[in-house]
Motif scaffolding. Structure first.
Motif, PDB file in Angstrom:
ATOM      1  N   THR A  99      27.793  36.129  18.408  1.00  0.00           N
ATOM      2  CA  THR A  99      27.206  37.188  18.681  1.00  0.00           C
ATOM      3  C   THR A  99      27.236  37.321  19.623  1.00  0.00           C
ATOM      4  O   THR A  99      28.089  38.870  20.247  1.00  0.00           O
ATOM      5  N   PRO A 100      27.103  36.641  21.376  1.00  0.00           N
ATOM      6  CA  PRO A 100      26.950  37.165  22.864  1.00  0.00           C
ATOM      7  C   PRO A 100      28.548  37.384  23.476  1.00  0.00           C
ATOM      8  O   PRO A 100      28.888  37.992  24.276  1.00  0.00           O
ATOM      9  N   ILE A 101      29.506  36.632  21.896  1.00  0.00           N
ATOM     10  CA  ILE A 101      30.574  36.359  23.001  1.00  0.00           C
ATOM     11  C   ILE A 101      31.528  38.283  23.193  1.00  0.00           C
ATOM     12  O   ILE A 101      30.873  39.406  22.481  1.00  0.00           O
ATOM     13  N   SER A 102      32.467  38.747  23.999  1.00  0.00           N
ATOM     14  CA  SER A 102      33.016  39.614  24.024  1.00  0.00           C
ATOM     15  C   SER A 102      34.422  39.199  25.013  1.00  0.00           C
ATOM     16  O   SER A 102      34.111  38.415  26.093  1.00  0.00           O
ATOM     17  N   VAL A 103      35.382  40.244  24.529  1.00  0.00           N
ATOM     18  CA  VAL A 103      36.399  39.849  25.644  1.00  0.00           C
ATOM     19  C   VAL A 103      37.548  40.930  25.953  1.00  0.00           C
ATOM     20  O   VAL A 103      37.287  41.994  25.522  1.00  0.00           O
ATOM     21  N   GLU A 104      37.848  40.737  27.407  1.00  0.00           N
ATOM     22  CA  GLU A 104      38.181  41.466  28.037  1.00  0.00           C
ATOM     23  C   GLU A 104      39.602  42.105  28.442  1.00  0.00           C
ATOM     24  O   GLU A 104      39.991  40.587  28.152  1.00  0.00           O
ATOM     25  N   ALA A 105      40.802  42.517  28.262  1.00  0.00           N
ATOM     26  CA  ALA A 105      42.161  42.277  28.417  1.00  0.00           C
ATOM     27  C   ALA A 105      42.397  43.081  29.465  1.00  0.00           C
ATOM     28  O   ALA A 105      42.158  44.893  29.148  1.00  0.00           O
ATOM     29  N   THR A 106      43.132  42.659  30.443  1.00  0.00           N
ATOM     30  CA  THR A 106      43.860  43.655  31.604  1.00  0.00           C
ATOM     31  C   THR A 106      45.075  44.125  31.741  1.00  0.00           C
ATOM     32  O   THR A 106      45.806  41.972  31.481  1.00  0.00           O
ATOM     33  N   VAL A 107      45.951  44.342  31.089  1.00  0.00           N
ATOM     34  CA  VAL A 107      47.281  45.180  30.729  1.00  0.00           C
ATOM     35  C   VAL A 107      47.338  45.813  32.785  1.00  0.00           C
ATOM     36  O   VAL A 107      47.576  46.466  32.415  1.00  0.00           O
ATOM     37  N   ALA A 108      48.312  44.695  33.011  1.00  0.00           N
ATOM     38  CA  ALA A 108      49.621  45.523  33.774  1.00  0.00           C
ATOM     39  C   ALA A 108      50.106  45.354  33.697  1.00  0.00           C
ATOM     40  O   ALA A 108      51.232  44.875  32.902  1.00  0.00           O
ATOM     41  N   PHE A 109      50.915  46.660  34.248  1.00  0.00           N
ATOM     42  CA  PHE A 109      52.505  47.484  33.569  1.00  0.00           C
ATOM     43  C   PHE A 109      52.695  47.326  35.241  1.00  0.00           C
ATOM     44  O   PHE A 109      52.887  48.168  36.097  1.00  0.00           O
ATOM     45  N   GLY A 110      54.340  46.596  34.948  1.00  0.00           N
ATOM     46  CA  GLY A 110      54.656  46.859  36.150  1.00  0.00           C
ATOM     47  C   GLY A 110      55.797  46.639  36.030  1.00  0.00           C
ATOM     48  O   GLY A 110      57.237  46.642  35.201  1.00  0.00           O
ATOM     49  N   ARG A 111      56.995  46.037  37.407  1.00  0.00           N
ATOM     50  CA  ARG A 111      58.606  45.881  37.912  1.00  0.00           C
ATOM     51  C   ARG A 111      58.526  44.400  37.628  1.00  0.00           C
ATOM     52  O   ARG A 111      57.844  43.270  37.539  1.00  0.00           O
ATOM     53  N   GLU A 114      62.819  40.506  37.730  1.00  0.00           N
ATOM     54  CA  GLU A 114      64.255  38.936  37.214  1.00  0.00           C
ATOM     55  C   GLU A 114      65.283  40.171  36.643  1.00  0.00           C
ATOM     56  O   GLU A 114      66.643  39.807  36.932  1.00  0.00           O
ATOM     57  N   ASP A 115      64.847  41.825  36.075  1.00  0.00           N
ATOM     58  CA  ASP A 115      66.404  42.358  35.678  1.00  0.00           C
ATOM     59  C   ASP A 115      66.215  43.804  36.128  1.00  0.00           C
ATOM     60  O   ASP A 115      66.846  44.396  35.881  1.00  0.00           O
ATOM     61  N   GLY A 116      64.910  43.666  36.995  1.00  0.00           N
ATOM     62  CA  GLY A 116      65.002  45.129  37.985  1.00  0.00           C
ATOM     63  C   GLY A 116      63.925  46.436  36.700  1.00  0.00           C
ATOM     64  O   GLY A 116      63.642  47.073  37.118  1.00  0.00           O
ATOM     65  N   GLY A 117      64.067  45.154  35.375  1.00  0.00           N
ATOM     66  CA  GLY A 117      63.304  46.944  34.298  1.00  0.00           C
ATOM     67  C   GLY A 117      61.950  46.343  34.581  1.00  0.00           C
ATOM     68  O   GLY A 117      60.999  46.486  35.465  1.00  0.00           O
ATOM     69  N   TYR A 118      61.632  46.708  33.079  1.00  0.00           N
ATOM     70  CA  TYR A 118      59.750  46.989  33.207  1.00  0.00           C
ATOM     71  C   TYR A 118      58.712  45.479  32.575  1.00  0.00           C
ATOM     72  O   TYR A 118      59.711  44.963  32.147  1.00  0.00           O
ATOM     73  N   VAL A 119      58.032  45.048  32.931  1.00  0.00           N
ATOM     74  CA  VAL A 119      57.252  44.007  31.606  1.00  0.00           C
ATOM     75  C   VAL A 119      55.391  44.337  32.122  1.00  0.00           C
ATOM     76  O   VAL A 119      54.940  45.001  33.122  1.00  0.00           O
ATOM     77  N   LEU A 120      54.979  43.490  31.411  1.00  0.00           N
ATOM     78  CA  LEU A 120      53.771  43.724  31.194  1.00  0.00           C
ATOM     79  C   LEU A 120      53.187  42.512  31.113  1.00  0.00           C
ATOM     80  O   LEU A 120      53.292  40.917  30.788  1.00  0.00           O
ATOM     81  N   HIS A 121      51.763  42.398  32.158  1.00  0.00           N
ATOM     82  CA  HIS A 121      51.423  41.129  32.826  1.00  0.00           C
ATOM     83  C   HIS A 121      49.209  41.185  31.643  1.00  0.00           C
ATOM     84  O   HIS A 121      49.224  41.947  31.684  1.00  0.00           O
ATOM     85  N   VAL A 122      48.870  40.190  30.994  1.00  0.00           N
ATOM     86  CA  VAL A 122      47.864  40.180  30.112  1.00  0.00           C
ATOM     87  C   VAL A 122      46.951  39.526  31.172  1.00  0.00           C
ATOM     88  O   VAL A 122      47.052  37.820  30.928  1.00  0.00           O
ATOM     89  N   ASP A 123      45.474  39.990  31.701  1.00  0.00           N
ATOM     90  CA  ASP A 123      44.509  38.798  32.127  1.00  0.00           C
ATOM     91  C   ASP A 123      43.059  38.460  30.643  1.00  0.00           C
ATOM     92  O   ASP A 123      42.628  40.027  30.253  1.00  0.00           O
ATOM     93  N   LEU A 124      42.766  37.484  29.433  1.00  0.00           N
ATOM     94  CA  LEU A 124      41.973  37.991  28.701  1.00  0.00           C
ATOM     95  C   LEU A 124      40.473  36.921  29.777  1.00  0.00           C
ATOM     96  O   LEU A 124      41.053  36.133  30.366  1.00  0.00           O
ATOM     97  N   VAL A 125      39.267  37.676  29.795  1.00  0.00           N
ATOM     98  CA  VAL A 125      38.347  37.345  29.821  1.00  0.00           C
ATOM     99  C   VAL A 125      37.133  37.015  29.190  1.00  0.00           C
ATOM    100  O   VAL A 125      36.822  38.451  28.380  1.00  0.00           O
ATOM    101  N   VAL A 126      36.681  35.748  28.666  1.00  0.00           N
ATOM    102  CA  VAL A 126      36.018  35.517  27.468  1.00  0.00           C
ATOM    103  C   VAL A 126      34.970  35.859  27.749  1.00  0.00           C
ATOM    104  O   VAL A 126      34.935  34.934  29.380  1.00  0.00           O
ATOM    105  N   THR A 127      33.750  36.172  27.905  1.00  0.00           N
ATOM    106  CA  THR A 127      32.267  36.482  28.355  1.00  0.00           C
ATOM    107  C   THR A 127      31.457  35.859  26.710  1.00  0.00           C
ATOM    108  O   THR A 127      31.134  35.988  25.980  1.00  0.00           O
ATOM    109  N   TRP A 128      30.596  34.345  27.291  1.00  0.00           N
ATOM    110  CA  TRP A 128      30.489  33.923  26.540  1.00  0.00           C
ATOM    111  C   TRP A 128      29.060  32.964  26.803  1.00  0.00           C
ATOM    112  O   TRP A 128      28.335  31.997  27.293  1.00  0.00           O
TER     113      TRP A 128
END
Length: 183
Positions: A99-111, A114-128
């Motif tokens: 019941t008290p669990i929450s999940v925060e996803a942080t998605v970062a869009f950046g360069r 390796e190839d000069g294109g774009y990539v996403l980085h994801v960080d998940l934080v579980v609060t329990w």
């Protein structure tokens, strides 16, 4: 628990022994480009059932007006919801209160360096709150192996890119530069 919502009947057991992907649910979302003819800047996203129907806008950090949601927010919501579902499923199976669990996803869009294109980085934080970290660790580990978004982030996801032909009902499947068909 709210009687209005039924919990999914999904399992964490290795109870599928097929030799190919077996879809359980499929959806489609169509994005059009809007006034700028650019899905990220002025697009509209609509699901095949019409439940999702919203304007897409570039965030101010990318030069947009920030007056609508953006693909990174949608991806973060999907990832957080899916991982939350996996954590709560595993927690219930371990007779733990999710019941008290929450999940925060942080998605970062950046360069991508390796190839000069774009990539996403994801960080998940579980609060329990009030859970012993040693009790939570195996639950989170199992949830990580179960969640398809986490699996996709780790190993990629089979993707098919198809150009729909307006002249006929046929479609042309795009291929990677190495000749492998996206499947």
């Amino acid at each position: 628990m709210n009687d209005q919502f039924r919990l999914p009947g999904l399992s964490t057991d290795k109870d599928f022994d097929g030799d190919s992907f077996a879809p359980i649910y499929t959806t489609a979302v169509t994005v059009s480009g809007g006034t700028a003819a650019h899905g990220r800047a002025s697009g509209r996203a609509r699901s095949d059932d019409g439940v999702l129907d919203l304007d897409l806008r570039m965030p101010a950090e990318l030069g947009g007006d920030g007056r609508g949601t953006n693909p990174e927010q949608l991806f973060a919501a999907g990832f957080a919801a899916c991982f939350h579902g996996a954590v709560t499923l595993v927690a219930r199976q371990a007779a733990l209160d999710p019941t008290p669990i929450s999940v925060e996803a942080t998605v970062a869009f950046g360069r991508d360096p390796e190839d000069g294109g774009y990539v996403l980085h994801v960080d998940l934080v579980v609060t329990w709150p009030d859970i012993d970290p040693e009790v939570a660790a195996p639950v989170l580990e199992k949830a990580d192996s179960l969640c398809p978004y986490a699996k996709m982030a780790r190993q990629g996801s089979p993707t098919t890119i198809t150009l729909a032909s307006s002249c006929t009902n046929s479609a042309v499947a795009a291929q990677r530069p190495d000749g492998d068909r996206h499947r």
